[in-house]
Design a protein around this motif. Structure first.
Motif, PDB file in Angstrom:
ATOM      1  N   GLY A  77      55.036  34.369  35.615  1.00 48.43           N
ATOM      2  CA  GLY A  77      53.500  34.448  35.700  1.00 48.43           C
ATOM      3  C   GLY A  77      53.018  34.339  34.543  1.00 48.43           C
ATOM      4  O   GLY A  77      51.916  33.824  34.704  1.00 48.43           O
ATOM      5  N   VAL A  81      49.511  31.651  34.733  1.00 47.35           N
ATOM      6  CA  VAL A  81      48.731  31.489  34.737  1.00 47.35           C
ATOM      7  C   VAL A  81      48.275  30.848  34.076  1.00 47.35           C
ATOM      8  O   VAL A  81      46.910  30.843  33.670  1.00 47.35           O
ATOM      9  CB  VAL A  81      48.133  33.232  34.035  1.00 47.35           C
ATOM     10  CG1 VAL A  81      46.729  33.774  33.753  1.00 47.35           C
ATOM     11  CG2 VAL A  81      48.428  34.536  35.730  1.00 47.35           C
ATOM     12  N   ALA A  84      47.555  27.768  34.728  1.00 43.56           N
ATOM     13  CA  ALA A  84      46.153  27.093  35.778  1.00 43.56           C
ATOM     14  C   ALA A  84      45.064  27.791  34.411  1.00 43.56           C
ATOM     15  O   ALA A  84      43.422  26.659  35.214  1.00 43.56           O
ATOM     16  CB  ALA A  84      46.497  28.576  36.681  1.00 43.56           C
ATOM     17  N   MET A  85      44.743  28.318  34.153  1.00 38.75           N
ATOM     18  CA  MET A  85      43.409  29.027  32.982  1.00 38.75           C
ATOM     19  C   MET A  85      42.477  27.054  32.353  1.00 38.75           C
ATOM     20  O   MET A  85      42.346  26.824  32.292  1.00 38.75           O
ATOM     21  CB  MET A  85      43.956  30.043  31.808  1.00 38.75           C
ATOM     22  CG  MET A  85      43.743  31.024  32.799  1.00 38.75           C
ATOM     23  SD  MET A  85      41.844  31.887  33.398  1.00 38.75           S
ATOM     24  CE  MET A  85      40.885  31.818  31.872  1.00 38.75           C
ATOM     25  N   GLY A 306      42.218  31.558  28.708  1.00 31.44           N
ATOM     26  CA  GLY A 306      43.490  31.521  28.338  1.00 31.44           C
ATOM     27  C   GLY A 306      44.737  31.501  27.650  1.00 31.44           C
ATOM     28  O   GLY A 306      45.509  32.159  28.286  1.00 31.44           O
ATOM     29  N   GLY A 310      46.763  34.707  28.250  1.00 34.06           N
ATOM     30  CA  GLY A 310      48.337  34.543  28.898  1.00 34.06           C
ATOM     31  C   GLY A 310      49.597  34.795  27.350  1.00 34.06           C
ATOM     32  O   GLY A 310      49.874  35.827  27.249  1.00 34.06           O
ATOM     33  N   MET A 313      49.698  38.775  28.506  1.00 35.71           N
ATOM     34  CA  MET A 313      50.654  38.531  29.529  1.00 35.71           C
ATOM     35  C   MET A 313      52.067  38.735  29.025  1.00 35.71           C
ATOM     36  O   MET A 313      53.248  39.176  29.166  1.00 35.71           O
ATOM     37  CB  MET A 313      50.960  38.344  30.567  1.00 35.71           C
ATOM     38  CG  MET A 313      49.538  38.273  31.350  1.00 35.71           C
ATOM     39  SD  MET A 313      48.965  36.537  33.188  1.00 35.71           S
ATOM     40  CE  MET A 313      50.396  37.204  33.333  1.00 35.71           C
ATOM     41  N   ALA A 372      51.649  27.102  39.384  1.00 38.93           N
ATOM     42  CA  ALA A 372      51.085  25.889  38.936  1.00 38.93           C
ATOM     43  C   ALA A 372      50.454  25.089  39.453  1.00 38.93           C
ATOM     44  O   ALA A 372      48.860  24.924  40.265  1.00 38.93           O
ATOM     45  CB  ALA A 372      50.174  26.452  37.386  1.00 38.93           C
TER      46      ALA A 372
END
Length: 436
Positions: A77, A81, A84-85, A306, A310, A313, A372
């Motif tokens: 995860g 993320v 992707a960002m 991002g 990140g 997370m 991703a």
């Protein structure tokens, strides 16, 4: 107690510094670290003992799939993320970087940072066209395109809301000046008529831009007569004749002048002549440089955002890994104590637990990167550009971003496995052997 607290704080600070260094390491340095570790594992007695201990732990992973999946899914995860960002920012900047070239100049009012706050008087256009370095077409006319930029409201296909779009007026020479722009459906607009050609990206994002459709813009009816593609930021725009656009919106001056020069030397001559003419207090830059600057701030914001998300997370994934690995060490206390009793020292046990955690982190990183790439690579979106209109661009999941995500995954695995590994190595043998 105070000493222990200070030691723990120092360990955390050193670990944080090591993580930052790890994230910024180039690929060849990471490869060198991996080679050194591999050689140590294969060529030294302690390394071989570490591999033997790691095989025992890895072999028991299927019996602990529920707990170990927490690490894999959590890290996947984070990586998904993060990638992707970052892919959003890279895609946006790549779109603007590909717009224009080094032989096409854009002229703005002196001190203007963008077209939206630039004004160029009409009587300055012939002066600009007569400067040295300006290329000429087959008809010997200077390749100069006076342009206007008007922000209009269109309806988004995604959610039906009103969004800004860029309506650009261009001169007769625009098709030669902007040579990347190609009509792929319909035809070019005719000067003097309220006709529009739309970019392929704009057509994919906004409603009512099909060839033959009519739009009401500036209280006037406009007809879509063609679709063009350019592979850059112009794909997000609608084009029409600059004089028609000026009369519709009562614009008495231009905002920018696009000029095709005779090459790199021609651009230098053109810029020098512009600076030397006291009648022209205007700024000149290449179109590539201009559009690259337009995306700089937003790309940086997306990259910082991002990494910030990140990082947050990653903290969650680290605590998940810590909890899981502490539980794994506790359930394998007798197994670890037995290995210690038959001759495994502390270092092989630490390395074995770390290898197990890093393997799970690697799996999570690969999974997150693949997700991703599968979902976001090439995915088209639009965002507000510097001219307050939507710029259509595609996410770009590059190998560089996947490598960055993988390094983050391994960094999380390092933190998540280090303290449980140290606990396993310090576990008293006599106490652990009595545990059921």
């Amino acid at each position: 107690m105070k000493k222990q607290w200070m030691w723990n704080l120092l360990s955390i600070v050193l670990l944080a510094i090591a993580l930052v260094v790890w994230i910024v390491l180039p690929w060849f340095a990471v490869l060198g670290v991996a080679v050194v570790i591999a050689l140590w594992l294969l060529l030294t007695r302690t390394g071989r003992l570490s591999l033997a201990a790691a095989r025992i732990g890895i072999a028991s992973l299927p019996q602990r799939w529920g707990a170990t999946s927490v690490i894999v899914v959590g890290i996947a995860g984070v990586v998904g993320v993060l990638v992707a960002m970052l892919a959003m920012g890279r895609g946006f900047q790549a779109t603007l970087d590909s717009t224009g070239d080094d032989t096409t100049a854009i002229v703005l009012r002196g001190g203007s940072q963008a077209e939206t706050n630039s004004v160029i008087m009409r009587d300055q256009v012939p002066l600009i066209a007569s400067l040295p370095g300006v290329a000429r077409g087959a008809d010997n006319r200077p390749l100069v395109s006076p342009e206007l930029s008007q922000v209009v409201n269109l309806v988004s296909k995604a959610d039906g809301t009103d969004v800004n779009a860029q309506f650009r007026g261009v001169g007769e020479q625009a098709w030669t000046v902007h040579d990347k722009v190609k009509i792929i459906e319909g035809r070019q607009f005719k000067p003097g008529l309220r006709e529009i050609v739309v970019g392929k990206g704009a057509q994919s994002q906004f409603r009512g831009l099909e060839v033959g459709k009519s739009l009401n813009l500036g209280n006037q009816a406009w007809t879509v007569v063609g679709v063009f593609t350019s592979g850059d930021a112009h794909d997000s725009e609608m084009w029409t004749d600059t004089e028609t656009l000026a009369s519709t919106y009562n614009r008495r001056a231009y905002q920018s002048i696009s000029v095709r020069t005779t090459g790199a030397d021609g651009y230098s001559q053109f810029k020098t002549a512009m600076a030397a003419d006291p009648r022209l207090k205007l700024d000149v830059s290449t179109t590539r440089e201009y559009y690259r600057k337009q995306g700089g701030n937003l790309s940086k914001v997306l990259e910082v955002l991002g990494k910030f998300i990140g990082t947050i997370m990653a903290f969650g994934a680290v605590f998940g890994a810590l909890n899981t690995m502490y539980a794994a060490v506790a359930t394998r206390a007798r197994e670890i104590a037995t290995m210690r009793a038959i001759g495994f020292r502390g270092l092989p046990v630490v390395v074995a637990v770390m290898l197990e955690t890093m393997l799970l982190a690697l799996l999570g990183g690969v999974l997150g990167g693949l997700i991703a790439w599968a979902i976001f690579n090439g995915y088209s979106v639009s965002t507000l550009g510097s001219n307050f209109s939507q710029v259509v661009f595609q996410f770009r999941v590059s190998p560089e971003l996947l490598w960055t995500g993988l390094k983050w995954a391994l960094g999380i695995g390092l933190v998540g496995g280090l303290f449980p590994a140290l606990r396993a190595a310090r576990l008293p043998i006599t106490v652990a052997l009595r545990e059921v």
